[in-house]
Each structure stands twice: as structure tokens, then as C-alpha cells.
Design a protein around this motif. Structure first.
Motif, PDB file in Angstrom:
ATOM      1  N   LYS A   3       0.828  -1.204   0.000  1.00 30.37           N
ATOM      2  CA  LYS A   3       0.000   0.000   0.000  1.00 30.37           C
ATOM      3  C   LYS A   3       0.866   1.258   0.000  1.00 30.37           C
ATOM      4  O   LYS A   3       1.951   1.278   0.588  1.00 30.37           O
ATOM      5  N   ILE A   4       0.367   2.309  -0.647  1.00 33.83           N
ATOM      6  CA  ILE A   4       1.033   3.603  -0.629  1.00 33.83           C
ATOM      7  C   ILE A   4       0.772   4.260   0.724  1.00 33.83           C
ATOM      8  O   ILE A   4      -0.374   4.345   1.182  1.00 33.83           O
ATOM      9  N   GLY A  21     -10.934   9.942   3.712  1.00 34.37           N
ATOM     10  CA  GLY A  21     -10.909   9.468   2.322  1.00 34.37           C
ATOM     11  C   GLY A  21      -9.784   8.490   2.072  1.00 34.37           C
ATOM     12  O   GLY A  21      -9.977   7.460   1.416  1.00 34.37           O
ATOM     13  N   VAL A  22      -8.589   8.801   2.596  1.00 34.45           N
ATOM     14  CA  VAL A  22      -7.448   7.894   2.431  1.00 34.45           C
ATOM     15  C   VAL A  22      -7.722   6.576   3.150  1.00 34.45           C
ATOM     16  O   VAL A  22      -7.425   5.490   2.622  1.00 34.45           O
ATOM     17  N   ALA A  23      -8.306   6.650   4.342  1.00 32.68           N
ATOM     18  CA  ALA A  23      -8.582   5.441   5.117  1.00 32.68           C
ATOM     19  C   ALA A  23      -9.529   4.495   4.385  1.00 32.68           C
ATOM     20  O   ALA A  23      -9.495   3.281   4.615  1.00 32.68           O
ATOM     21  N   LEU A  24     -10.341   5.037   3.481  1.00 25.77           N
ATOM     22  CA  LEU A  24     -11.275   4.213   2.711  1.00 25.77           C
ATOM     23  C   LEU A  24     -10.626   3.573   1.479  1.00 25.77           C
ATOM     24  O   LEU A  24     -11.179   2.622   0.915  1.00 25.77           O
ATOM     25  N   GLN A  25      -9.480   4.069   1.054  1.00 26.85           N
ATOM     26  CA  GLN A  25      -8.814   3.541  -0.140  1.00 26.85           C
ATOM     27  C   GLN A  25      -8.081   2.249   0.223  1.00 26.85           C
ATOM     28  O   GLN A  25      -7.147   2.268   1.018  1.00 26.85           O
ATOM     29  N   ASP A  27      -6.008   0.506  -1.308  1.00 25.07           N
ATOM     30  CA  ASP A  27      -4.624   0.379  -1.753  1.00 25.07           C
ATOM     31  C   ASP A  27      -3.730   1.479  -1.170  1.00 25.07           C
ATOM     32  O   ASP A  27      -2.624   1.712  -1.643  1.00 25.07           O
ATOM     33  N   MET A  28      -4.231   2.170  -0.146  1.00 17.90           N
ATOM     34  CA  MET A  28      -3.458   3.203   0.540  1.00 17.90           C
ATOM     35  C   MET A  28      -3.513   2.976   2.048  1.00 17.90           C
ATOM     36  O   MET A  28      -4.454   2.358   2.558  1.00 17.90           O
ATOM     37  N   GLU A  29      -2.513   3.486   2.740  1.00 16.53           N
ATOM     38  CA  GLU A  29      -2.469   3.403   4.203  1.00 16.53           C
ATOM     39  C   GLU A  29      -2.277   4.805   4.769  1.00 16.53           C
ATOM     40  O   GLU A  29      -1.339   5.502   4.395  1.00 16.53           O
ATOM     41  N   PRO A  51      -8.496   7.240  16.127  1.00 15.16           N
ATOM     42  CA  PRO A  51      -8.386   6.323  14.986  1.00 15.16           C
ATOM     43  C   PRO A  51      -7.179   6.621  14.107  1.00 15.16           C
ATOM     44  O   PRO A  51      -6.724   5.741  13.368  1.00 15.16           O
ATOM     45  N   TYR A  52      -6.663   7.858  14.173  1.00 14.67           N
ATOM     46  CA  TYR A  52      -5.479   8.242  13.402  1.00 14.67           C
ATOM     47  C   TYR A  52      -4.410   8.754  14.360  1.00 14.67           C
ATOM     48  O   TYR A  52      -4.703   9.489  15.312  1.00 14.67           O
TER      49      TYR A  52
END
Length: 343
Positions: A3-4, A21-25, A27-29, A51-52
């Protein structure tokens, strides 16, 4: 495939939504978010159970933050070193300063519409010029109004070739919860052309654009009226079909009860969308009219969330995750759950 790794600088109106938004992708972390201290969004982050991970852009504030029981994972520089790319959602001008940190560690970054264009290699829009962002170091997104405007114009342009557009923007004066603009009961006109028209021409140089902007004392969304002149005549029915088939455009009507910006905000809350957010713009079917060859329509711009999909596209382009424009935007749309109303 690994993952990116992504970091977010500035955990405010846009930054919170970028993180989500990133958390939903898939293929991304999301590695973490950075902010200056104990802001209301940071307080809410703690109350939600962190959560972050939080990093501090001002290390001197660590003691005050930890005194509030908010765990700190490090500094902004620590975050930058852990990621592949940063999404910078800080206040206008701060991003340009942060760029020096990104350059120091050889990391790519995406900046928001408030920064000057020269902060980046490419002025970027996921649908209109995705290819220009491929493998670039620094990308800058368009503003909320320009983002939504380009979605609609690009949608028609790829079918009929738009020669020129004339726009009027009825612009909300501040975000919900903002007090610094004051309490007003007035409309305010900006000099023409507005920057959104100029920015559209930067992204789509083949289209002539001009427009007027009017500030209004409301907070939930902008409304833009567009008069577009196509190279090839396009019927109202064809324009409606194109809009209906676009995953980031929702076609609504007053007969359905969508009377204006507040109706759309309320509907987003009724759907259970976090914060009442909508990623898509709305176009009123009953505003689509022809005047000779010209076609006119009205758009609703949900200013707090509309740029989130294009930010995800920007990560995909800068990191070379997908080289094909439609493949890239389709993945963003899928992970954000866009276009569900089309099924």
C-alpha cells in the motif's frame, strides 16, 4: 502489492475529510495526521478513540497537547519520513513552507486550492488532466468551486467539445462553525472574471471561460450557473444522459424536493453520511435549458468534501499507481462509494 503510505498535514475542515478518504482507499495506508495543537478537530479525534495517529507541526506544543490526554506520535518531520506522499491541507501559505520539509526528505506532496499555483509542478484535476500529474513531485488541486465546475464542463466537453463557458457563482461566505467572517446580512460582488473561470482555463486551455462571483451569507454549499457553448450542438436530453452517467455528478430535481443547497445538505445527513458530507456535485435537471446552441444548467458544490475524490486521484497520479485516467478515477470512486444512486 504494498500500500502507498500517506500522511495529512492540517487536520481541519479539509484535512479531516482527506484522512477519512485515504482510510477508505484499500490500496493506501493513512500513516497519520499533523496539526499545530489542541484544536476542536483534534479534541474530537481523541474522543473518537484516536483512529489516526497525531503528529505535531509545532513540537513546542507537545506538553500542552499531552496534558489534555491526547497521545502524540511525533513531529511533522517524523510523519513525513514515514510516508510516500503528503496531502497538505494547511492554511494558505503554510503549505509552501511545508514544501521545504517535503523536499528535505524527498517526499511527494499534494497541495490544496488555497496555495499559489507555483507551489506545484502541475495544477491538477482527476478527470480533466490526470495524465499531466503522472509521476510528478508536487501537485496542486483546484478549489472546491473549480473542482465541481470542471467535472461538469469536462463531462460535456469530452462529448461535444465546449468552446466557452460563462459562469455565475453564488458563493457561501464561510464554512459552518466559522466566525471570523462576521455575521452578515448582505451580498458582496467580486471583480470579474472570478478565479474559478481563470483556473478552469489553466486546466482546460482549449475552453474560454469568464464569470462573476457573489458572496452570500450562507454556509452550506455554493451554487454555480453555467452557460456552455458547445462546438457540436448537444440536446438537453443528451446532456442529461451524460450527467446521469457520471459517478461524481448527481442529477436531482425540485420536484423530488431538492429545492436548493440546504435540501442537499439535509439529504446527506438523512443518508447518514459523516458530517453531512457529499463527494458529488448535484445538477438540477429542471435547470438544464437550451438557448440557441448554448446550454445552461445549475450546480450545487458541497464545499467541505467535494475535493476529496480528486485528492485521491492526485495520489494515484503522483505515485504512478494507475497510468490510465479512467482506471484511476474508477478506483477512487469505488472506494469512496460514489455513484451508489446510479444502481
Amino acid at each position: 502489492m504494498e500500500k502507498i503510505k500517506v500522511g495529512v498535514a492540517g487536520y481541519g475542515v479539509i484535512g479531516q475529510r482527506l484522512a477519512d478518504g485515504v482510510a477508505l482507499q484499500e490500496d493506501m495506508e493513512l500513516v497519520g495526521v499533523a496539526d499545530v495543537g489542541v484544536t476542536l478537530p483534534v479534541r474530537a479525534l481523541k474522543e473518537k478513540g484516536m483512529p489516526y495517529d497525531l503528529y505535531l507541526a509545532i513540537p513546542e506544543n507537545r506538553e500542552a497537547v499531552e496534558k489534555e490526554g491526547i497521545p502524540v506520535s511525533g513531529t511533522l518531520e517524523d510523519l513525513v519520513q514515514k510516508v510516500d506522499i503528503m496531502l497538505d491541507a494547511t492554511s494558505a501559505g503554510i503549505g509552501a513552507k511545508n514544501k521545504e520539509v517535503y523536499k528535505k526528505y524527498g517526499k511527494k506532496a499534494v497541495f490544496q486550492g488555497g496555495e499559489k499555483n507555483n507551489v506545484a509542478d502541475v495544477f491538477f484535476h482527476g478527470y480533466a488532466n490526470y495524465e499531466k500529474g503522472l509521476d510528478k513531485e508536487f501537485l496542486k488541486l483546484t478549489s472546491c468551486n473549480t473542482t465541481g465546475l470542471i467535472r461538469a464542463v469536462d463531462c460535456l466537453h469530452r462529448e461535444a467539445g465546449i468552446e466557452k463557458v460563462a459562469i455565475t457563482i453564488i458563493r457561501r461566505v464561510a464554512d459552518p462553525g466559522d466566525y471570523h467572517r462576521g455575521l452578515t446580512n448582505a451580498l458582496k460582488v467580486d471583480k470579474a472574471p472570478n478565479h474559478q473561470a481563470v483556473d478552469l482555463m489553466t486546466i482546460m486551455p482549449e475552453v474560454q471561460a469568464t464569470g462573476i462571483l457573489i458572496h452570500t451569507p450562507v454556509t452550506h454549499g455554493h451554487i454555480i450557473t453555467v452557460v456552455a457553448t458547445p462546438k457540436e450542438d448537444i440536446s438537453k436530453e443528451k446532456a442529461l444522459e451524460l450527467f446521469r452517467n457520471h459517478p461524481r455528478i448527481r442529477v436531482v430535481s425540485t420536484d423530488e424536493g431538492f429545492l436548493g443547497n440546504a435540501s442537499l445538505f439535509k439529504y446527506a445527513r438523512d443518508l447518514g453520511n459523516p458530517r453531512g458530507d457529499m463527494y458529488e456535485i448535484a445538477i438540477w435537471e429542471d435547470t438544464i435549458v437550451k438557448s440557441g446552441k448554448d446550454i445552461m444548467f445549475a450546480i450545487n458544490i458541497p464545499q467541505e468534501a467535494v475535493v476529496i475524490p480528486e485528492n485521491m486521484d492526485a495520489i494515484r497520479a503522483a505515485m504512478g499507481m494507475q497510468t490510465d485516467r479512467l482506471e484511476a478515477v474508477a478506483l477512487t470512486n469505488k472506494y469512496l462509494g460514489m455513484g451508489k444512486w446510479m444502481k
